[in-house]
Each structure stands twice: as C-alpha cells, then as structure tokens.
Motif scaffolding. Structure first.
Motif, mmCIF file in Angstrom:
data_model
loop_
_atom_site.group_PDB
_atom_site.id
_atom_site.type_symbol
_atom_site.label_atom_id
_atom_site.label_comp_id
_atom_site.label_asym_id
_atom_site.label_seq_id
_atom_site.Cartn_x
_atom_site.Cartn_y
_atom_site.Cartn_z
ATOM 1 N N VAL A 1 0.932 -1.178 0.012
ATOM 2 C CA VAL A 1 -0.122 -0.150 0.024
ATOM 3 C C VAL A 1 0.842 1.307 0.055
ATOM 4 O O VAL A 1 0.583 2.154 -0.711
ATOM 5 C CB VAL A 1 -0.978 -0.191 1.203
ATOM 6 N N GLU A 2 1.907 1.313 0.675
ATOM 7 C CA GLU A 2 2.750 2.145 0.825
ATOM 8 C C GLU A 2 3.496 2.540 -0.504
ATOM 9 O O GLU A 2 3.867 3.736 -0.854
ATOM 10 C CB GLU A 2 3.768 2.168 1.818
ATOM 11 N N VAL B 1 -0.757 7.692 -5.364
ATOM 12 C CA VAL B 1 -2.195 8.132 -5.113
ATOM 13 C C VAL B 1 -2.737 7.805 -6.630
ATOM 14 O O VAL B 1 -2.303 8.096 -7.730
ATOM 15 C CB VAL B 1 -2.174 9.293 -4.584
ATOM 16 N N GLY C 1 -7.198 0.708 6.195
ATOM 17 C CA GLY C 1 -6.871 1.702 5.472
ATOM 18 C C GLY C 1 -8.392 2.656 4.970
ATOM 19 O O GLY C 1 -8.183 3.703 4.414
ATOM 20 N N TYR D 1 -7.370 6.146 3.751
ATOM 21 C CA TYR D 1 -6.391 6.294 2.559
ATOM 22 C C TYR D 1 -6.410 5.130 1.773
ATOM 23 O O TYR D 1 -5.646 5.097 0.435
ATOM 24 C CB TYR D 1 -4.826 6.246 3.015
ATOM 25 N N LEU D 2 -7.680 4.362 1.862
ATOM 26 C CA LEU D 2 -7.965 3.233 0.816
ATOM 27 C C LEU D 2 -9.462 3.436 0.528
ATOM 28 O O LEU D 2 -10.217 3.713 1.630
ATOM 29 C CB LEU D 2 -7.621 2.123 1.383
ATOM 30 N N LYS E 1 -5.691 3.364 -3.619
ATOM 31 C CA LYS E 1 -4.909 4.296 -2.899
ATOM 32 C C LYS E 1 -5.565 5.970 -3.044
ATOM 33 O O LYS E 1 -5.688 6.451 -4.196
ATOM 34 C CB LYS E 1 -3.447 4.537 -3.003
ATOM 35 N N THR F 1 -1.526 10.303 -0.025
ATOM 36 C CA THR F 1 -0.255 9.619 0.645
ATOM 37 C C THR F 1 -0.188 9.380 1.949
ATOM 38 O O THR F 1 -0.767 10.258 2.731
ATOM 39 C CB THR F 1 0.946 10.812 0.283
#
Length: 340
Positions: A249-250, A254, A278, A297-298, A329, A332
């Motif tokens: 994921v990191e 985006v 997330g 973030y997801l 995503k 950030t």
C-alpha cells in the motif's frame, strides 16, 4: 508463492511448457480491478508473486504502455517467467526476493519511488505442487522439502525433526486450524523416535493414523491441514504477508490500485484487516470534523471478497478457494509501513 493453476505437463525449461503450464486464477477480474490505474499511459505494476508469469502475461498483453516487475522467492519460477515473458523485452523484469520486499523494489524500479499497481497471488503455486521433488503434495511420496526458495532455510523434514511436541501442536493448530493437532504432533514425535520423518508419504501415514476413523471419512483429505500448516511454518508465510500488505500500500502512488488473491482464511484475514484499516478514518471517535491526515487512505473496490465462479472452479479446481480483494489508494501516507 504464485499462481494457482490447472495441472500441467512438460519440462521446466521449455518454451512450450512455460507457455501452456497454466491458466491464472481470476485473471480477467484482476485486470478489470486494476485497469483504471494502468490504462492509456506509461505505467508500472509489481506482480509481487509472479509465479510462472500467467497474470503478468495477461496484463502485458492488455496494456501496451505497462511495465511489470515480477517478484518471486522461487528461483525456478523466476526462470520460467523470464522465458515465458521474454517477448515483451524490457517491459518485464524479474526480482528474486520474498514479496515483503515490494516497497524496496518499488523504490528501485518505480517512477519516483512509487508504482501504479500491485498484484499478489498468494500461497503455493502449481509449479511447486506438481513437481514431486518439491515435497508440497500429500498425494505423492517425495522428500519433505516444502521450501519455496530451495537455496535457503529449513526443510519441512528439518522442522519435524527439530521442534518439540508443543511447538508442532501450535503450528498445526494455528496454521492448519487442525482440531486434532495434539494427536498428530504426538504421532510425529513417536514416529521420529523410531526413524527420521523425511518423506511426504511418512507424514501422510502419521496423520491418517492419528485422526479418528470417523473424521478421516469426511471433510476431504485429512492430510490437507497438516501439510498447509507445515508449509506455512517452513516459509514463514503469514509473517511475510503481514509485512507485505502495508508495504505494498505504501509503494502505490495516489490513484494506484492493489489486488490480492488469498486461498485460505488465515491469509484472507490479514488482507481484510489491512484493507479495512486503510478504508477507515483514524480520527478519534466523536469529533465533529475529520482531522487532517486521518482520512481513509484506501477505497475498497470489492464488496467482501470476489470468488471464482462455478465454471472457473470446475475448469481449474485450485481456484475453488480463492478470495480476491482490491483497493484504490486515496492519499499519500507515511505512517502505514516501513520499507524493506
């Protein structure tokens, strides 16, 4: 790790074998879920469990601007994938590593340290199951190896020889969800006092003799859970997965997407938990506003997990247990994972 596939024949080094070894599980669904992140432009995707290259091939054929970086811990699979995908030239590259290296691979091979998509197809591959010498199958007698990377680590025989009964029981209970774990562990210890347990046939016989007769007659092959548990222990699969999902994921830019195919509840539980984390706000409960930097973030792309259709499961029995989850995503993040 890598693709669940239909049974195959042929030597590992031939182009014919590499090209006809398998049909990757849920390939069209994986393409559909990831397509918005890689369509119509130069893009980079990491296939974190490239296996024999079936999923990677589907993506490379469909998206002419896409480069795929394939990761696999199995050196034999890497060789087959490279040969199979050689027609794509520099659009495919392979890295021999465990898939928890996904963030470092993205940093080295991606654009500005990020990639547009990550695909993971977990578990044991057809290459590993169908080669007797790899020792993954309980249906054929072979040396008890089970290492996905045959160049390092303890074999399954080493684990059975070296672990005390209590640890064997824990492995069977936690990794195989085996309700007769204590009886099987005791059976292994008694057997190894007479002779080392070094072959799949020996272990399969111990399991069958340890399980009560009524249980042997229902629920499929009684060896399945023990062999799964031992394979997970040998390859440290759950710990690798727990590191790999947040790192993947990191590693995604985006707007990028991740799709993960799991094949048993232990894998799927880890993926589900990380995706749910997330997709939820991390702001303290009860606040009237969303705190900056605490937004989800997801965005989940599947409602629950996608499963194989009856038609696909009939054509490829190893797809019967697949659970596919995907996410996009949204922003950030810096706190979610550390690079490998």
């Amino acid at each position: 790790m890598g693709e669940r596939t239909a049974a195959a024949s042929g030597g590992p080094g031939s182009r014919g074998a590499a090209g006809s070894l398998h049909t990757p599980v849920l390939a069209e669904e994986c393409v559909r879920l990831i397509a918005p992140a890689v369509t119509g432009r130069e893009a980079v995707m990491i296939d974190a469990t490239v296996g024999m290259g079936g999923h990677a091939e589907a993506f490379l054929e469909r998206f002419p601007g896409l480069t795929v970086i394939g990761i696999d811990r199995d050196g034999q699979a890497i060789e087959i994938a490279r040969e199979r995908l050689s027609r794509f030239g520099a659009r495919f590259a392979a890295v021999h590593a465990t898939y928890d290296a996904v963030a470092s691979v993205a940093a080295d091979r991606g654009r500005e340290g990020r990639v547009d998509a990550v695909l993971m197809d977990l578990g044991v591959s057809s290459l590993q199951l169908d080669r007797d010498e790899r020792g993954f199958s309980y249906s054929r007698d072979a040396p008890l190896d089970m290492r996905m990377d045959r160049a390092r680590g303890r074999t399954a025989a080493d684990v059975l020889a070296g672990e005390p009964a209590g640890e064997l029981e824990r492995m069977l209970r936690e990794y195989g969800e085996e309700r007769f774990a204590a009886r099987i562990a005791s059976g292994i210890v008694r057997a190894r006092e007479r002779a080392p347990v070094v072959r799949t046939g020996q272990l399969a016989r111990i399991v069958r003799e340890s399980i009560p007769a009524p249980a042997r007659r229902s629920g499929g092959n009684p060896c399945k859970r023990t062999f799964q548990a031992l394979r997970i222990a040998v390859n440290d699969e759950l710990a690798v997965l727990e590191r790999a999902v947040p790192r993947a994921v990191e590693a995604i830019a985006v707007g990028g997407r991740i799709a993960v195919e799991s094949y048993h509840s232990l894998e799927d539980r880890i993926v589900k938990r990380e995706f749910a984390k997330g997709a939820a706000s991390s702001s303290p409960a009860g606040l009237p506003v969303e705190l900056e930097g605490h937004e989800p973030y997801l965005r989940l792309l599947t409602r629950g997990a996608v499963k194989a259709t009856a038609q696909e499961a009939a054509a490829n029995p190893r797809s019967a247990s697949v659970r596919l989850r995907a996410a996009e995503k949204l922003r950030t993040i810096t706190h979610n994972a550390t690079t490998s």
